[in-house]
Design a protein around this motif. Structure first.
Motif, short mmCIF file in Angstrom:
data_model
loop_
_atom_site.label_atom_id
_atom_site.label_comp_id
_atom_site.label_asym_id
_atom_site.label_seq_id
_atom_site.Cartn_x
_atom_site.Cartn_y
_atom_site.Cartn_z
N SER A 192 0.85 -1.19 0.00
CA SER A 192 0.00 0.00 0.00
C SER A 192 0.88 1.24 0.00
N THR A 193 0.49 2.23 -0.78
CA THR A 193 1.29 3.46 -0.82
C THR A 193 1.01 4.37 0.38
N GLU A 194 0.13 3.90 1.28
CA GLU A 194 -0.04 4.62 2.56
C GLU A 194 1.11 4.28 3.50
N ASP A 195 1.80 3.17 3.21
CA ASP A 195 2.85 2.64 4.10
C ASP A 195 4.19 2.58 3.37
N GLU A 196 5.26 2.60 4.17
CA GLU A 196 6.60 2.39 3.61
C GLU A 196 6.83 0.91 3.35
N PRO A 197 7.68 0.57 2.37
CA PRO A 197 8.49 1.48 1.56
C PRO A 197 7.78 1.98 0.29
N ALA A 198 6.57 1.44 0.01
CA ALA A 198 5.91 1.84 -1.24
C ALA A 198 5.65 3.35 -1.28
N LYS A 199 5.32 3.91 -0.11
CA LYS A 199 5.01 5.34 -0.04
C LYS A 199 6.15 6.16 -0.65
N SER A 200 7.38 5.91 -0.22
CA SER A 200 8.53 6.67 -0.72
C SER A 200 8.90 6.30 -2.15
N LEU A 201 8.78 5.01 -2.47
CA LEU A 201 9.13 4.57 -3.84
C LEU A 201 8.24 5.28 -4.86
N TYR A 202 6.95 5.37 -4.55
CA TYR A 202 6.03 6.02 -5.49
C TYR A 202 6.17 7.54 -5.47
N ALA A 203 6.40 8.10 -4.28
CA ALA A 203 6.55 9.56 -4.20
C ALA A 203 7.75 10.03 -5.02
N ALA A 204 8.75 9.15 -5.19
CA ALA A 204 9.97 9.53 -5.91
C ALA A 204 9.84 9.40 -7.43
N SER A 249 15.64 1.42 -15.04
CA SER A 249 16.59 0.64 -14.24
C SER A 249 16.66 1.17 -12.81
N MET A 250 16.62 2.49 -12.68
CA MET A 250 16.64 3.12 -11.36
C MET A 250 15.42 2.69 -10.55
N ILE A 251 14.24 2.74 -11.16
CA ILE A 251 13.01 2.35 -10.46
C ILE A 251 13.08 0.87 -10.06
N ALA A 252 13.55 0.05 -10.99
CA ALA A 252 13.64 -1.40 -10.74
C ALA A 252 14.60 -1.69 -9.59
N ASN A 253 15.75 -1.03 -9.59
CA ASN A 253 16.74 -1.25 -8.52
C ASN A 253 16.21 -0.82 -7.16
N ARG A 254 15.54 0.33 -7.13
CA ARG A 254 14.99 0.82 -5.86
C ARG A 254 13.97 -0.17 -5.31
N PHE A 255 13.13 -0.71 -6.19
CA PHE A 255 12.11 -1.68 -5.76
C PHE A 255 12.78 -2.95 -5.25
N TRP A 256 13.76 -3.44 -6.00
CA TRP A 256 14.47 -4.66 -5.59
C TRP A 256 15.17 -4.47 -4.24
N ASN A 257 15.82 -3.32 -4.09
CA ASN A 257 16.57 -3.07 -2.85
C ASN A 257 15.66 -2.96 -1.63
N ALA A 258 14.40 -2.62 -1.85
CA ALA A 258 13.46 -2.48 -0.73
C ALA A 258 12.69 -3.77 -0.47
N ARG A 259 13.07 -4.86 -1.16
CA ARG A 259 12.21 -6.05 -1.19
C ARG A 259 11.89 -6.66 0.17
N ASP A 260 12.80 -6.51 1.13
CA ASP A 260 12.56 -7.12 2.44
C ASP A 260 11.79 -6.20 3.39
N GLU A 261 11.46 -5.01 2.91
CA GLU A 261 10.83 -4.02 3.82
C GLU A 261 9.31 -3.98 3.71
N PHE A 262 8.74 -4.71 2.74
CA PHE A 262 7.29 -4.63 2.54
C PHE A 262 6.55 -5.40 3.63
N ARG A 263 5.64 -4.73 4.33
CA ARG A 263 4.90 -5.34 5.44
C ARG A 263 3.42 -5.01 5.29
#
Ligand SMILES: [Zn+2]
Length: 477
Positions: A192-204, A249-263
């Motif tokens: 959900s983009t109400e929560d991190e890390p999606a919130k920051s990934l999408y805001a960027a 590539s930047m978007i893909a890397n950011r998403f991959w690097n945040a992969r363990d943070e999704f809750r």
């Protein structure tokens, strides 16, 4: 500028045995389309709109082949009749599955491309829970997807796609689409983009746009589809291939690097644990999401597991909205308001779901415009239950107003939902999410996985990732 407008919009769990049929689709044709609120953003443009057809269904199981063929045939006939026009805009969801067919949107969009020829611009808008294949990217010129979940930027996204299309027509620029697949699937409830890390990934995302890069998107994808194309991906629309590849590539890397943070956003756990918490909560209404049976995620919506638990616990002052059960609704209409009768509730569509037989008192009946729209409100001990003849969510306050129910007056409100809608999030005190069974259950690592690409998390182990930008076959610059 004459622009043809249409599309098909639904999301299908391949784990559901309940196929979508033609009557499950709400179809707009001609002026009904242009006059509908959903397409009201088109009035902001100077283009001449050529309305084709738009078909939309509440998410569910795979679309029956007959239904898909009928809708596609009519769409292509309307496309042919509408010629000549200068461009096509398609409003899609992106996670449709057709019984016996993979990549249904790839099939639909390829058919549109074949009908309009190689020179015409095609723009699409998507739900961020769509699965985007390279086949799709190879047929289109412009792409935009929601940047919010819950989706509160639907009109903005459609406007963004259409604006890129009119810009390209006016300037003569030919944008192209770049895709970078990320082999990591998540349920929407953990992104959900109400929560991190999606919130920051999408805001960027907007920060990666420039004169060359028109639009940047991150697709979470749809995990309950066992299809080869099921994947997360970055999708970028740009007029420069290198700039597009860099941004994607930047978007893909950011998403991959945040992969363990999704809750999960709210307090989440097994049903009994969540009911224990609800029982000890003094504020109201506690809103419990029955997440495995959420119709807006593709769930069947006919399960009675939570009702069964509330009866076992002799729960008081609860409202369940709702359970899809046409035979039970019919029985209530036959018996009439005020009647008391034994009723079996649940598993009316999917035999795998739970079933409860109990004594109910009929509180109110709501005929709607058609038999499919009928609803009945019944009382079972301390629990009020809304029964619906068709599959549908109860996610907006207006859904309750029509039934004469005030969700705020109940101690516990049970809805079939994942993350809550903005309406319900506002009144939840607090929100709990139960990890219930169903065809969109959240235990995704245990989903049957036969067709997804090799090395996709969480179905297979994977420790590393390197972006591989794939340009649309139509990308010129
Ligand atoms: Zn979505």
């Amino acid at each position: 500028m004459r622009i043809a407008v249409g599309g098909i919009h639904t999301e299908c769990s391949t784990y559901s045995p309940v196929l979508m049929q033609i009557e499950d689709f709400y179809v707009m044709r001609g002026d009904d389309l242009t006059e509908h609120e959903y397409f009201s953003f088109l009035q902001d443009f100077e283009a001449e709109i050529v309305p084709l057809m738009h078909a939309r269904a509440v998410p569910g199981g795979p679309v029956s082949r007959d239904t898909y063929d009928a809708l596609k045939t009519e769409f292509l006939e309307r496309l042919e009749t509408a010629k000549p026009f200068d461009a096509v805009y398609l409003a899609m969801h992106g996670a449709m599955n057709v019984d016996g067919m993979f990549d249904a949107e790839g099939d639909w969009i390829s058919a549109v491309r074949a009908a309009v020829g190689p020179d015409m611009l095609i723009a699409v808008s998507y739900d961020l829970h769509g699965n985007v294949s390279q086949r799709i990217v190879d047929q289109i010129d412009i792409f935009a997807a929601y940047r919010t979940a819950p989706h509160i930027d639907v009109a903005e996204t459609m406007t963004a796609s259409f604006a890129m299309l009119t810009r390209a027509l006016k300037t003569g620029w030919r944008p192209g689409v770049m895709r970078v697949a990320v082999p990591h699937l998540l349920p929407g409830e953990r992104s959900s983009t109400e929560d991190e890390p999606a919130k920051s990934l999408y805001a960027a995302l907007p920060d990666l746009e420039s004169a060359d890069v028109w639009r940047t998107d991150l697709m979470i994808g749809y995990v309950w589809a066992d299809e080869p194309r099921a994947t997360a991906c970055a999708v970028v629309t740009a007029t420069n291939r290198t700039a597009a590849a860099d941004a994607a590539s930047m978007i893909a890397n950011r998403f991959w690097n945040a992969r363990d943070e999704f809750r999960f956003g709210p307090t989440t756990g097994p049903l009994n644990e969540m009911l224990d918490i609800a029982a000890q909560t003094a504020t109201k209404p506690v809103i419990l999401a029955d997440s495995g049976d959420n119709p807006t995620g593709g769930g069947v919506g006919d399960r009675a597991d939570v009702l069964s638990s509330l009866i076992d616990r002799n729960w008081q002052n609860a409202l369940i909205a709702g359970i899809t059960d046409r035979p039970a609704v019919d029985a209530c209409f036959d018996a009439g308001i005020g009647a008391t009768l034994p009723l079996t509730i649940g598993a009316s569509l999917d035999p795998a779901g739970g079933r409860v037989t109990c004594q109910v008192k009929i509180c109110s009946l709501h005929p709607g415009n058609t038999t499919a729209e009928r609803q009945a409100v019944v009382q079972i001990d301390g629990t009020t239950v809304v029964l619906a003849a068709r599959r549908r969510p109860y996610h907006n306050i207006s859904d309750f107003d029509g039934l004469g129910l005030d969700p705020k007056s109940f101690g516990l409100l049970v809805v079939k939902s994942g993350y809550l809608s903005p309406d319900l999030a506002l009144i939840a005190a607090p929100n709990l999410m139960a990890l219930t069974d169903g065809v969109v259950n959240q235990d995704i690592a245990r989903l049957v996985n036969i067709n997804r690409a090799e090395g996709t998390l969480p179905f297979e182990q994977r420790d590393s990732f390197a972006p591989t930008p794939q340009a649309s076959a139509r990308f010129e610059n």
